[in-house]
Design a protein around this motif. Structure first.
Motif, PDB file in Angstrom:
ATOM      1  N   TYR A 156       0.833  -1.188   0.000  1.00  0.00           N
ATOM      2  CA  TYR A 156       0.000   0.000   0.000  1.00  0.00           C
ATOM      3  C   TYR A 156       0.872   1.244   0.000  1.00  0.00           C
ATOM      4  O   TYR A 156       2.040   1.156   0.364  1.00  0.00           O
ATOM      5  CB  TYR A 156      -0.955  -0.014   1.198  1.00  0.00           C
TER       6      TYR A 156
ATOM      7  N   ASN B 145      -1.774   1.850  -3.218  1.00  0.00           N
ATOM      8  CA  ASN B 145      -1.738   1.448  -4.624  1.00  0.00           C
ATOM      9  C   ASN B 145      -2.992   1.982  -5.300  1.00  0.00           C
ATOM     10  O   ASN B 145      -4.083   1.522  -4.976  1.00  0.00           O
ATOM     11  CB  ASN B 145      -1.671  -0.070  -4.756  1.00  0.00           C
ATOM     12  N   PRO B 146      -2.882   2.960  -6.176  1.00  0.00           N
ATOM     13  CA  PRO B 146      -1.688   3.575  -6.748  1.00  0.00           C
ATOM     14  C   PRO B 146      -0.961   4.455  -5.733  1.00  0.00           C
ATOM     15  O   PRO B 146      -1.536   4.885  -4.748  1.00  0.00           O
ATOM     16  CB  PRO B 146      -2.221   4.393  -7.917  1.00  0.00           C
TER      17      PRO B 146
ATOM     18  N   ILE C 105       5.923   3.203  -1.528  1.00  0.00           N
ATOM     19  CA  ILE C 105       5.027   2.077  -1.267  1.00  0.00           C
ATOM     20  C   ILE C 105       5.553   1.356  -0.034  1.00  0.00           C
ATOM     21  O   ILE C 105       6.746   1.407   0.263  1.00  0.00           O
ATOM     22  CB  ILE C 105       4.943   1.086  -2.457  1.00  0.00           C
TER      23      ILE C 105
ATOM     24  N   PHE D 136       1.943  -2.868  -8.887  1.00  0.00           N
ATOM     25  CA  PHE D 136       1.490  -1.590  -8.345  1.00  0.00           C
ATOM     26  C   PHE D 136       1.604  -0.522  -9.426  1.00  0.00           C
ATOM     27  O   PHE D 136       2.284  -0.699 -10.424  1.00  0.00           O
ATOM     28  CB  PHE D 136       2.253  -1.189  -7.075  1.00  0.00           C
ATOM     29  N   GLU D 137       0.913   0.582  -9.185  1.00  0.00           N
ATOM     30  CA  GLU D 137       0.905   1.683 -10.159  1.00  0.00           C
ATOM     31  C   GLU D 137       1.492   2.930  -9.529  1.00  0.00           C
ATOM     32  O   GLU D 137       1.137   3.310  -8.415  1.00  0.00           O
ATOM     33  CB  GLU D 137      -0.526   1.964 -10.623  1.00  0.00           C
TER      34      GLU D 137
END
Length: 167
Positions: free
Chosen positions: A87, A89-90, A95, A163-164
Motif C-alpha cells: 500500500y 496502490n496507486p 510504497i 502496483f501503479e
C-alpha cells in the motif's frame, strides 16, 4: 462413385483430425507484449479483464485470462506464507510492503518495470519474528505500472506484486 467419394471424404477427415490434436494457447488482442528477463517471464495484452489469481501453494500470480503453467522450486515452504499487503496502490512517493509469515524469514526484493528491467530499488527483507514492514521510495519513477519482486536468497522468485505509480 459414391464409395470412392466416401473414402476420399473419410481420408480427408482423418488427415484434418491429426492436426487438431495439439492445443496452443493464443490470445487475440489489440496490443500486448511478451518479455523474458533472466528467470522471469512477463506477458500482457491491452484490454484484458482485471481478474487476479494469487496462490501461496506454488506462488502463482496471474492477471486476466493468460494462465501460464508455472513451477518454481524454493527452499521456503509455501505453506508458511501467511499474509502480505502492499500500500498505497496507486502510489506517488513511496510504497510499503507488510509481510507476515509463520516463521522467521529472509528475502530480497526489487522493483522492476513490466519488461523486467530493474529500477534500482532493491531491499533485503527479513523478519526474525515473522513480520516485516519495508518502505520503498518510488517518487523518482515515471508514471506507469511496476512489479515488486520478492525473491528467495538464491534468486528464486516467490511473489510478484503489481502496483501503479502516479503523478
Amino acid at each position: 462413385m459414391k464409395t470412392r467419394f466416401s473414402l476420399l471424404l473419410l481420408a480427408f477427415g482423418m488427415i484434418s483430425s491429426l492436426a487438431a490434436q495439439t492445443l496452443e494457447r493464443q490470445v487475440i488482442g489489440a496490443a500486448g507484449m511478451h518479455a523474458t528477463a533472466g528467470n522471469l517471464i512477463l506477458s500482457m495484452t491491452v484490454g484484458e479483464t482485471a481478474t487476479s489469481t494469487l496462490e501461496a501453494g506454488s506462488f502463482v500470480l496471474t492477471q486476466g485470462f493468460q494462465q501460464p503453467d508455472v513451477t518454481t522450486a524454493s527452499s521456503i515452504d509455501p505453506q508458511t506464507l501467511v499474509d502480505w499487503k502492499l500500500y498505497p496502490n496507486p502510489a506517488t512517493a513511496h510504497i510499503t510492503l507488510e509481510l507476515s509469515m509463520a516463521q522467521a524469514f529472509e528475502f530480497t526484493s526489487q522493483v522492476v518495470d513490466l519488461a523486467g528491467r530493474s529500477m534500482g530499488i532493491e531491499h533485503p527483507i527479513s523478519g526474525a519474528d515473522g513480520h516485516c514492514l519495508t518502505e520503498y521510495p518510488i517518487g523518482h519513477l515515471a508514471e506507469g505500472v511496476y512489479l515488486l519482486l520478492i525473491q528467495d536468497l538464491d534468486g528464486t522468485p516467490l511473489q510478484a506484486i503489481r502496483f501503479e505509480k502516479i503523478h
